[in-house]
Design a protein around this motif. Structure first.
Motif, PDB file in Angstrom:
ATOM      1  N   GLY A  10      10.201   7.861   1.368  1.00 16.21           N
ATOM      2  CA  GLY A  10      11.166   8.393   0.416  1.00 16.21           C
ATOM      3  C   GLY A  10      11.090   9.905   0.313  1.00 16.21           C
ATOM      4  O   GLY A  10       9.999  10.468   0.170  1.00 16.21           O
ATOM      5  N   GLN A  11      12.239  10.576   0.395  1.00 18.88           N
ATOM      6  CA  GLN A  11      12.346  12.027   0.216  1.00 18.88           C
ATOM      7  C   GLN A  11      13.065  12.267  -1.113  1.00 18.88           C
ATOM      8  O   GLN A  11      14.296  12.349  -1.167  1.00 18.88           O
ATOM      9  N   MET A  12      12.266  12.371  -2.183  1.00 14.99           N
ATOM     10  CA  MET A  12      12.861  12.348  -3.509  1.00 14.99           C
ATOM     11  C   MET A  12      13.518  13.671  -3.894  1.00 14.99           C
ATOM     12  O   MET A  12      14.517  13.679  -4.617  1.00 14.99           O
ATOM     13  N   THR A  13      12.983  14.808  -3.415  1.00 13.26           N
ATOM     14  CA  THR A  13      13.650  16.072  -3.713  1.00 13.26           C
ATOM     15  C   THR A  13      14.964  16.169  -2.952  1.00 13.26           C
ATOM     16  O   THR A  13      15.932  16.760  -3.451  1.00 13.26           O
ATOM     17  N   THR A  14      15.016  15.583  -1.770  1.00 14.43           N
ATOM     18  CA  THR A  14      16.279  15.509  -1.025  1.00 14.43           C
ATOM     19  C   THR A  14      17.310  14.696  -1.803  1.00 14.43           C
ATOM     20  O   THR A  14      18.503  15.023  -1.812  1.00 14.43           O
ATOM     21  N   ALA A  15      16.849  13.641  -2.476  1.00 13.09           N
ATOM     22  CA  ALA A  15      17.747  12.797  -3.260  1.00 13.09           C
ATOM     23  C   ALA A  15      18.063  13.406  -4.622  1.00 13.09           C
ATOM     24  O   ALA A  15      19.165  13.226  -5.153  1.00 13.09           O
ATOM     25  N   ASP A  16      17.090  14.099  -5.209  1.00 13.21           N
ATOM     26  CA  ASP A  16      17.243  14.651  -6.558  1.00 13.21           C
ATOM     27  C   ASP A  16      16.484  15.976  -6.622  1.00 13.21           C
ATOM     28  O   ASP A  16      15.260  15.986  -6.744  1.00 13.21           O
ATOM     29  N   PHE A  26       0.872  -1.177   0.000  1.00  9.09           N
ATOM     30  CA  PHE A  26       0.000   0.000   0.000  1.00  9.09           C
ATOM     31  C   PHE A  26       0.908   1.225   0.000  1.00  9.09           C
ATOM     32  O   PHE A  26       1.782   1.356   0.858  1.00  9.09           O
ATOM     33  N   LYS A  27       0.702   2.119  -0.965  1.00  4.21           N
ATOM     34  CA  LYS A  27       1.625   3.253  -1.157  1.00  4.21           C
ATOM     35  C   LYS A  27       0.844   4.564  -1.183  1.00  4.21           C
ATOM     36  O   LYS A  27      -0.278   4.628  -1.705  1.00  4.21           O
ATOM     37  N   VAL A  28       1.453   5.602  -0.625  1.00 11.50           N
ATOM     38  CA  VAL A  28       0.893   6.950  -0.666  1.00 11.50           C
ATOM     39  C   VAL A  28       1.977   7.902  -1.163  1.00 11.50           C
ATOM     40  O   VAL A  28       3.125   7.843  -0.705  1.00 11.50           O
ATOM     41  N   ASP A  29       1.612   8.762  -2.121  1.00  7.10           N
ATOM     42  CA  ASP A  29       2.510   9.806  -2.622  1.00  7.10           C
ATOM     43  C   ASP A  29       2.000  11.157  -2.121  1.00  7.10           C
ATOM     44  O   ASP A  29       0.788  11.399  -2.066  1.00  7.10           O
ATOM     45  N   TRP A  30       2.942  12.049  -1.793  1.00  5.33           N
ATOM     46  CA  TRP A  30       2.566  13.384  -1.328  1.00  5.33           C
ATOM     47  C   TRP A  30       3.365  14.467  -2.049  1.00  5.33           C
ATOM     48  O   TRP A  30       4.559  14.308  -2.312  1.00  5.33           O
ATOM     49  N   ALA A  31       2.695  15.570  -2.322  1.00  4.90           N
ATOM     50  CA  ALA A  31       3.360  16.819  -2.674  1.00  4.90           C
ATOM     51  C   ALA A  31       3.349  17.679  -1.413  1.00  4.90           C
ATOM     52  O   ALA A  31       2.280  18.041  -0.908  1.00  4.90           O
ATOM     53  N   LEU A  32       4.532  17.956  -0.884  1.00  4.30           N
ATOM     54  CA  LEU A  32       4.654  18.667   0.395  1.00  4.30           C
ATOM     55  C   LEU A  32       5.120  20.098   0.161  1.00  4.30           C
ATOM     56  O   LEU A  32       6.037  20.344  -0.631  1.00  4.30           O
ATOM     57  N   GLY A  33       4.519  21.017   0.911  1.00  4.38           N
ATOM     58  CA  GLY A  33       4.872  22.421   0.771  1.00  4.38           C
ATOM     59  C   GLY A  33       6.164  22.818   1.431  1.00  4.38           C
ATOM     60  O   GLY A  33       6.612  23.962   1.289  1.00  4.38           O
ATOM     61  N   GLY A  34       6.785  21.912   2.150  1.00  2.00           N
ATOM     62  CA  GLY A  34       8.053  22.204   2.808  1.00  2.00           C
ATOM     63  C   GLY A  34       8.743  20.927   3.213  1.00  2.00           C
ATOM     64  O   GLY A  34       8.202  19.827   3.037  1.00  2.00           O
ATOM     65  N   PRO A  35       9.948  21.011   3.752  1.00  2.00           N
ATOM     66  CA  PRO A  35      10.669  19.815   4.195  1.00  2.00           C
ATOM     67  C   PRO A  35       9.941  19.139   5.350  1.00  2.00           C
ATOM     68  O   PRO A  35       9.261  19.785   6.147  1.00  2.00           O
ATOM     69  N   VAL A  36      10.109  17.834   5.454  1.00  2.00           N
ATOM     70  CA  VAL A  36       9.460  17.062   6.509  1.00  2.00           C
ATOM     71  C   VAL A  36      10.047  17.482   7.858  1.00  2.00           C
ATOM     72  O   VAL A  36      11.270  17.516   8.031  1.00  2.00           O
ATOM     73  N   GLY A  95      12.517  24.228  -1.806  1.00  2.00           N
ATOM     74  CA  GLY A  95      11.808  24.421  -0.556  1.00  2.00           C
ATOM     75  C   GLY A  95      10.634  23.487  -0.350  1.00  2.00           C
ATOM     76  O   GLY A  95       9.977  23.541   0.694  1.00  2.00           O
ATOM     77  N   THR A  96      10.341  22.631  -1.331  1.00  2.00           N
ATOM     78  CA  THR A  96       9.256  21.652  -1.214  1.00  2.00           C
ATOM     79  C   THR A  96       9.853  20.248  -1.171  1.00  2.00           C
ATOM     80  O   THR A  96      11.067  20.071  -1.253  1.00  2.00           O
ATOM     81  N   GLU A  97       8.997  19.250  -1.083  1.00  2.00           N
ATOM     82  CA  GLU A  97       9.473  17.858  -1.070  1.00  2.00           C
ATOM     83  C   GLU A  97       8.487  16.959  -1.810  1.00  2.00           C
ATOM     84  O   GLU A  97       7.278  17.000  -1.568  1.00  2.00           O
ATOM     85  N   SER A  98       9.001  16.189  -2.742  1.00  2.00           N
ATOM     86  CA  SER A  98       8.246  15.117  -3.389  1.00  2.00           C
ATOM     87  C   SER A  98       8.478  13.861  -2.562  1.00  2.00           C
ATOM     88  O   SER A  98       9.593  13.337  -2.517  1.00  2.00           O
ATOM     89  N   ALA A  99       7.444  13.396  -1.881  1.00  2.00           N
ATOM     90  CA  ALA A  99       7.621  12.321  -0.903  1.00  2.00           C
ATOM     91  C   ALA A  99       6.645  11.182  -1.152  1.00  2.00           C
ATOM     92  O   ALA A  99       5.617  11.345  -1.815  1.00  2.00           O
ATOM     93  N   TRP A 100       6.986  10.048  -0.608  1.00  2.00           N
ATOM     94  CA  TRP A 100       6.109   8.875  -0.668  1.00  2.00           C
ATOM     95  C   TRP A 100       6.393   8.000   0.536  1.00  2.00           C
ATOM     96  O   TRP A 100       7.432   8.115   1.193  1.00  2.00           O
ATOM     97  N   ALA A 101       5.475   7.092   0.792  1.00  2.00           N
ATOM     98  CA  ALA A 101       5.711   6.030   1.777  1.00  2.00           C
ATOM     99  C   ALA A 101       4.958   4.804   1.312  1.00  2.00           C
ATOM    100  O   ALA A 101       3.868   4.908   0.725  1.00  2.00           O
ATOM    101  N   TYR A 102       5.541   3.657   1.535  1.00  2.00           N
ATOM    102  CA  TYR A 102       4.770   2.434   1.319  1.00  2.00           C
ATOM    103  C   TYR A 102       4.919   1.532   2.529  1.00  2.00           C
ATOM    104  O   TYR A 102       5.896   1.588   3.272  1.00  2.00           O
ATOM    105  N   THR A 103       3.891   0.736   2.713  1.00  2.00           N
ATOM    106  CA  THR A 103       3.885  -0.258   3.771  1.00  2.00           C
ATOM    107  C   THR A 103       3.302  -1.542   3.198  1.00  2.00           C
ATOM    108  O   THR A 103       2.907  -1.594   2.025  1.00  2.00           O
ATOM    109  N   HIS A 104       3.278  -2.583   4.015  1.00  2.00           N
ATOM    110  CA  HIS A 104       2.754  -3.866   3.551  1.00  2.00           C
ATOM    111  C   HIS A 104       1.485  -4.232   4.312  1.00  2.00           C
ATOM    112  O   HIS A 104       1.297  -3.855   5.470  1.00  2.00           O
ATOM    113  N   VAL A 105       0.645  -4.970   3.620  1.00  2.00           N
ATOM    114  CA  VAL A 105      -0.599  -5.483   4.189  1.00  2.00           C
ATOM    115  C   VAL A 105      -0.760  -6.923   3.728  1.00  2.00           C
ATOM    116  O   VAL A 105      -0.116  -7.353   2.770  1.00  2.00           O
TER     117      VAL A 105
END
Length: 546
Positions: free
Chosen positions: A369-375, A316-326, A382-392
């Protein structure tokens, strides 16, 4: 008529096609989806200003893979990027275990949990450096890797022999207890083991956690600049430059078998695509033997074994567009590309136990995942393209949080589970939810609809447990890409060495097809192929872009 037809344009299918094209074969790749890539794709579907990887994001196995290195994808536009730190595992009390490509930085982080644990990590790393060439050789060649295994055996003797073998077979909880006094090193190993479906108490999870940790230590967890699809784009450009053909929107419904040999495929539109020499299938094992090949062409023992095939966990995965760093409580996590979210080893065990009981976890272990931090190319400054996944679980018997999740994954259940994942992030980053501009939910059925190989969101091509590895992968047998049908080869993550973006199943299938089609007596050509297999066994780490 093409020499070979490849079913599926995921990374393994595209690697297989490139290897065949390099040998002078004409190749046609058929992909069901409207675009290539399988589980390696990106888009702007969350927010127009943000690039998000739809599935996978970080590629330590690609960085270590001699297969990928041998394709020289940098000549076709691929560039890699790194976050300042590889991985962080914060705890709710503010402590944080850190994995960094600088060995001193990792060791220093672990010494903060218990004096001397930095030296314990160095010992594990010394063992890795001694074994690395032979381990990678054995990992990325067809099973059984006779020559690679012999080299590995020699190196194992120098590293303690049976004692080292025992270490690799340990459950990761036990390995952590034997090697570290504090919790930091144990968390790094156990969190990395759960990149697969290996609970902290599972046999062999220690070896897998050690391998993933050491890959991160040596190669980092790099991301393709601009999005994961950049890796696929380079593979496609390389293939087309060598005359290969890629056709998307072409679902294959059947492998055509005549006189015990694969002769081509039939598409959902009723067309046929003939193959002069081979058909290579970058599809899941149940899809190949349960749908594409008629049962009349398969031995009863294989069909019996297929009923025992085990998938890895659903995702199960969620993607987020974040207005600032986590807003992490632990400062170290702010500079890591990957963050593991579980409040200690016992919480990891609790999570895995709930899945084993077919319960949806109430405190889901999340890979963040902090993708803007990586790339930095992934979103505005000043923003972050982020995601998280977990298992079910694939089959849900109960919801541990008592919120009524049943596994229908209708819109209500998706929202409930996404909120649960966000609450898990908030435990370690208070204020996280206030930064969300938009989010996208990818429930198990959604992931499968976007890539048919991801049954129920299973991302590894089958369980990583010992009973379905090496000679047991995908089914009890040789562990090789050959199938009971002549000219048909398994080229997906269902084959040895399994999941991850490293191209080995595709390359192994292609090389098996090439060997079977060499004219008799061409020993020189055999030697040339063997030499090609050995090239680039130790690729350098991808270029740093901190």
């Amino acid at each position: 008529m093409a020499d070979a037809v490849v079913i599926g344009a995921g990374p393994n299918g595209l690697v297989a096609a490139n290897v065949l094209a390099d040998a002078g074969w004409s190749v046609e790749v058929l992909e069901e989806q409207p675009e290539p890539g399988g589980a390696v794709r990106h888009d702007r579907g969350v927010h127009p200003d943000f690039v998000h990887d739809v599935f996978s994001s970080f590629y330590p196995l690609a960085a270590a893979s001699p297969v990928v290195a041998g394709l020289h994808l940098e000549d076709h536009g691929l560039r890699w990027s790194h976050a300042p730190h590889v991985l962080a595992h914060p705890l709710s009390d503010g402590r944080c275990a850190l994995l960094d490509r600088a060995l001193d930085a990792t060791a220093g982080s672990l010494d903060g949990f218990a004096a001397g644990d930095g030296d314990a990590w160095r010992r594990l790393h010394e063992m890795w450096e001694r074994l690395r060439p032979a381990v990678l050789d054995a990992l990325f060649t067809p099973f059984p890797p006779v020559k690679a295994a012999a080299r590995l055996f020699v190196r194992l003797r120098g590293a303690g022999g049976l004692r080292m073998a025992r270490t690799m077979l340990l459950p990761v909880r036990r390995l952590g207890e034997e090697e570290f006094r504090g919790e930091g090193g144990r968390l790094l190993l156990a969190g990395n083991a759960l990149h697969a479906d290996l609970a902290p108490e599972a046999a062999g999870s220690g070896g897998f956690g050690w391998l993933m940790s050491m890959l991160g230590q040596t190669y980092g967890f790099p991301a393709p600049v601009g999005g994961s699809g950049a890796l696929v784009g380079a593979l496609v450009r390389r293939l087309r430059a060598r005359g290969g053909v890629l056709r998307c929107g072409q679902r294959v419904d059947r492998v055509i078998v005549h006189a015990g040999r694969a002769r081509g495929v039939r598409t959902a539109g009723g067309g046929t695509v003939a193959a002069r020499r081979a058909v290579l299938a970058d599809v899941s094992v149940p899809a190949l033997y349960g749908r594409l090949v008629g049962a009349e062409h398969l031995p009863p023992s294989l069909l019996s074994d297929l009923r025992r095939f085990q998938w890895d966990f659903a995702t199960f995965k969620v993607d987020w567009a974040l207005g600032g760093p986590v807003p992490w409580q632990a400062e170290e996590a702010a500079r890591a590309g990957t963050v593991h979210l579980a409040d200690g080893l016992d919480e990891l065990t609790r999570f895995a136990a709930q899945i084993a009981m077919c319960h949806v976890p109430d405190r889901p272990f999340a890979l963040f995942g902090q993708m803007t931090t990586a790339d930095p190319a992934r979103s505005p400054r000043g923003t972050e393209s982020a995601w998280a996944y977990t298992h079910v679980p694939h089959r849900i018997a109960a919801d541990a949080a008592e919120e009524g999740l049943t596994g229908t994954w209708d819109p209500r259940e998706q929202e409930v589970m996404a909120d649960r994942v966000e609450r898990q992030v908030e435990r370690f980053a208070p204020g996280f939810r206030a930064l969300i501009r938009s989010r996208r939910i990818l429930a198990p059925p959604t992931l499968q609809s976007l890539d048919g190989n991801l049954y129920g969101g299973a991302i590894n091509g089958g369980t990583a447990h010992i009973h379905q590895q090496v000679v047991f992968r995908p089914l009890p047998g040789t562990g090789r890409p050959e199938t009971p049908v002549g000219g048909l080869y398994l080229a997906s993550a269902g084959a040895h060495p399994g999941g991850g973006v490293h191209g080995a199943p595709g390359a192994n299938a292609a090389r098996a097809a090439l060997r079977r089609n060499l004219p008799p007596g061409l020993a020189g050509a055999q030697r040339l192929l063997a030499r090609r297999d050995r090239l680039g066994r130790r690729p350098p780490p991808p270029a740093d872009r901190r």
